[in-house]
Design a protein around this motif. Structure first.
Motif, PDB file in Angstrom:
ATOM      1  N   ASP A  96      22.953  28.922  29.268  1.00 56.67           N
ATOM      2  CA  ASP A  96      21.978  30.000  29.281  1.00 56.67           C
ATOM      3  C   ASP A  96      21.353  30.180  30.669  1.00 56.67           C
ATOM      4  N   VAL A  97      21.961  31.046  31.467  1.00 51.15           N
ATOM      5  CA  VAL A  97      21.425  31.390  32.780  1.00 51.15           C
ATOM      6  C   VAL A  97      21.478  32.908  32.906  1.00 51.15           C
ATOM      7  N   ASP A  98      20.438  33.466  33.453  1.00 48.75           N
ATOM      8  CA  ASP A  98      20.353  34.914  33.580  1.00 48.75           C
ATOM      9  C   ASP A  98      20.774  35.330  34.987  1.00 48.75           C
ATOM     10  N   TYR A  99      21.996  35.783  35.119  1.00 53.32           N
ATOM     11  CA  TYR A  99      22.491  36.283  36.395  1.00 53.32           C
ATOM     12  C   TYR A  99      22.230  37.777  36.458  1.00 53.32           C
ATOM     13  N   ASP A 100      22.044  38.270  37.682  1.00 55.07           N
ATOM     14  CA  ASP A 100      21.843  39.703  37.846  1.00 55.07           C
ATOM     15  C   ASP A 100      22.673  40.202  39.025  1.00 55.07           C
ATOM     16  N   GLN A 101      22.637  41.498  39.233  1.00 47.96           N
ATOM     17  CA  GLN A 101      23.435  42.142  40.273  1.00 47.96           C
ATOM     18  C   GLN A 101      23.110  41.589  41.657  1.00 47.96           C
ATOM     19  N   THR A 102      21.840  41.403  41.942  1.00 46.40           N
ATOM     20  CA  THR A 102      21.421  40.913  43.261  1.00 46.40           C
ATOM     21  C   THR A 102      21.982  39.517  43.524  1.00 46.40           C
ATOM     22  N   ARG A 103      21.843  38.646  42.572  1.00 46.85           N
ATOM     23  CA  ARG A 103      22.326  37.269  42.727  1.00 46.85           C
ATOM     24  C   ARG A 103      23.845  37.233  42.847  1.00 46.85           C
ATOM     25  N   SER A 104      24.524  37.994  41.999  1.00 43.13           N
ATOM     26  CA  SER A 104      25.990  38.027  42.040  1.00 43.13           C
ATOM     27  C   SER A 104      26.492  38.583  43.372  1.00 43.13           C
ATOM     28  N   LEU A 105      25.861  39.642  43.836  1.00 42.47           N
ATOM     29  CA  LEU A 105      26.263  40.245  45.106  1.00 42.47           C
ATOM     30  C   LEU A 105      26.047  39.281  46.263  1.00 42.47           C
ATOM     31  N   ASP A 106      24.952  38.528  46.229  1.00 43.15           N
ATOM     32  CA  ASP A 106      24.693  37.534  47.271  1.00 43.15           C
ATOM     33  C   ASP A 106      25.793  36.470  47.286  1.00 43.15           C
ATOM     34  N   TYR A 107      26.119  35.936  46.119  1.00 44.98           N
ATOM     35  CA  TYR A 107      27.208  34.954  46.047  1.00 44.98           C
ATOM     36  C   TYR A 107      28.518  35.550  46.554  1.00 44.98           C
ATOM     37  N   LEU A 108      28.818  36.766  46.140  1.00 43.35           N
ATOM     38  CA  LEU A 108      30.084  37.380  46.529  1.00 43.35           C
ATOM     39  C   LEU A 108      30.144  37.635  48.034  1.00 43.35           C
ATOM     40  N   ARG A 109      29.094  38.137  48.619  1.00 43.17           N
ATOM     41  CA  ARG A 109      29.084  38.399  50.072  1.00 43.17           C
ATOM     42  C   ARG A 109      29.285  37.106  50.870  1.00 43.17           C
ATOM     43  N   ARG A 110      28.564  36.079  50.472  1.00 46.14           N
ATOM     44  CA  ARG A 110      28.680  34.799  51.181  1.00 46.14           C
ATOM     45  C   ARG A 110      30.062  34.182  50.957  1.00 46.14           C
ATOM     46  N   THR A 111      30.586  34.329  49.757  1.00 47.65           N
ATOM     47  CA  THR A 111      31.926  33.807  49.465  1.00 47.65           C
ATOM     48  C   THR A 111      32.975  34.529  50.294  1.00 47.65           C
ATOM     49  N   ARG A 112      32.860  35.849  50.406  1.00 50.17           N
ATOM     50  CA  ARG A 112      33.828  36.623  51.216  1.00 50.17           C
ATOM     51  C   ARG A 112      33.904  36.070  52.645  1.00 50.17           C
ATOM     52  N   THR A 113      32.751  35.797  53.225  1.00 52.86           N
ATOM     53  CA  THR A 113      32.706  35.324  54.604  1.00 52.86           C
ATOM     54  C   THR A 113      33.368  33.954  54.747  1.00 52.86           C
ATOM     55  N   LEU A 114      33.010  33.023  53.881  1.00 52.70           N
ATOM     56  CA  LEU A 114      33.606  31.684  53.948  1.00 52.70           C
ATOM     57  C   LEU A 114      35.082  31.730  53.572  1.00 52.70           C
ATOM     58  N   PHE A 115      35.433  32.548  52.607  1.00 50.33           N
ATOM     59  CA  PHE A 115      36.829  32.710  52.195  1.00 50.33           C
ATOM     60  C   PHE A 115      37.681  33.188  53.385  1.00 50.33           C
ATOM     61  N   ALA A 116      37.190  34.181  54.107  1.00 50.81           N
ATOM     62  CA  ALA A 116      37.922  34.706  55.272  1.00 50.81           C
ATOM     63  C   ALA A 116      38.096  33.612  56.325  1.00 50.81           C
ATOM     64  N   TRP A 117      37.063  32.810  56.557  1.00 52.29           N
ATOM     65  CA  TRP A 117      37.153  31.725  57.525  1.00 52.29           C
ATOM     66  C   TRP A 117      38.193  30.694  57.085  1.00 52.29           C
ATOM     67  N   LEU A 118      38.171  30.347  55.813  1.00 51.85           N
ATOM     68  CA  LEU A 118      39.164  29.364  55.314  1.00 51.85           C
ATOM     69  C   LEU A 118      40.579  29.916  55.441  1.00 51.85           C
ATOM     70  N   GLN A 119      40.753  31.208  55.179  1.00 54.91           N
ATOM     71  CA  GLN A 119      42.079  31.808  55.318  1.00 54.91           C
ATOM     72  C   GLN A 119      42.552  31.756  56.780  1.00 54.91           C
ATOM     73  N   GLN A 120      41.632  31.938  57.713  1.00 56.48           N
ATOM     74  CA  GLN A 120      41.976  31.819  59.141  1.00 56.48           C
ATOM     75  C   GLN A 120      42.427  30.407  59.467  1.00 56.48           C
ATOM     76  N   GLN A 121      41.778  29.428  58.871  1.00 51.25           N
ATOM     77  CA  GLN A 121      42.150  28.027  59.122  1.00 51.25           C
ATOM     78  C   GLN A 121      43.543  27.727  58.598  1.00 51.25           C
ATOM     79  N   LEU A 122      43.971  28.480  57.605  1.00 57.11           N
ATOM     80  CA  LEU A 122      45.297  28.284  57.012  1.00 57.11           C
ATOM     81  C   LEU A 122      46.394  28.971  57.817  1.00 57.11           C
ATOM     82  N   SER A 123      46.011  29.894  58.696  1.00 51.91           N
ATOM     83  CA  SER A 123      46.997  30.672  59.473  1.00 51.91           C
ATOM     84  C   SER A 123      47.542  29.869  60.623  1.00 51.91           C
TER      85      SER A 123
END
Length: 123
Positions: A96-123
């Protein structure tokens, strides 16, 4: 790239797509879950690439995976890994946790940035 890591990269990319779609549909717990999964699979792919031991150990602990490789990431990224790790069980098992658009968007934006960096490390 090793076949095992290539497969994980593909799955991680799918998780990013699913996180985006979940956010669009306002399915917040799944957005956060797929953010965690995208980073977990990316970290495991990088671990495979950097080691000769084959498959990484079975864990969902993002911090320990990153720590195992002594990744040079910001405190903000360490915080993201820690927070997403804490959300794994909650989002996976419907606690039981109440997630909302703001929180989800924050996680997604930060994940995109770290995800892109990790993908660069794999190249």
């Amino acid at each position: 790239m090793k076949p095992e890591s290539s497969q994980l990269v593909t799955l991680a990319e799918h998780d990013m797509v699913l996180a985006e779609l979940a956010l669009e549909r306002e399915i917040h717990e799944q957005c956060i879950f797929h953010c965690q999964q995208a980073l977990e699979k990316s970290l495991k792919a990088l671990l495979i690439e950097r080691s000769s031991s084959g498959r990484p150990r079975r864990t969902h602990d993002l911090v320990s995976l990153a720590d195992e490789m002594s990744l040079d990431i910001s405190q903000e990224d360490w915080s993201l890994l820690r927070r997403l790790g804490e959300q794994y069980a909650t989002t996976r098992y419907g606690e039981d946790v109440d997630y909302d658009q703001t929180r989800s968007l924050d996680y997604l934006r930060r994940t995109r940035t770290l995800f892109a960096w990790l993908q660069q490390q794999l190249s």
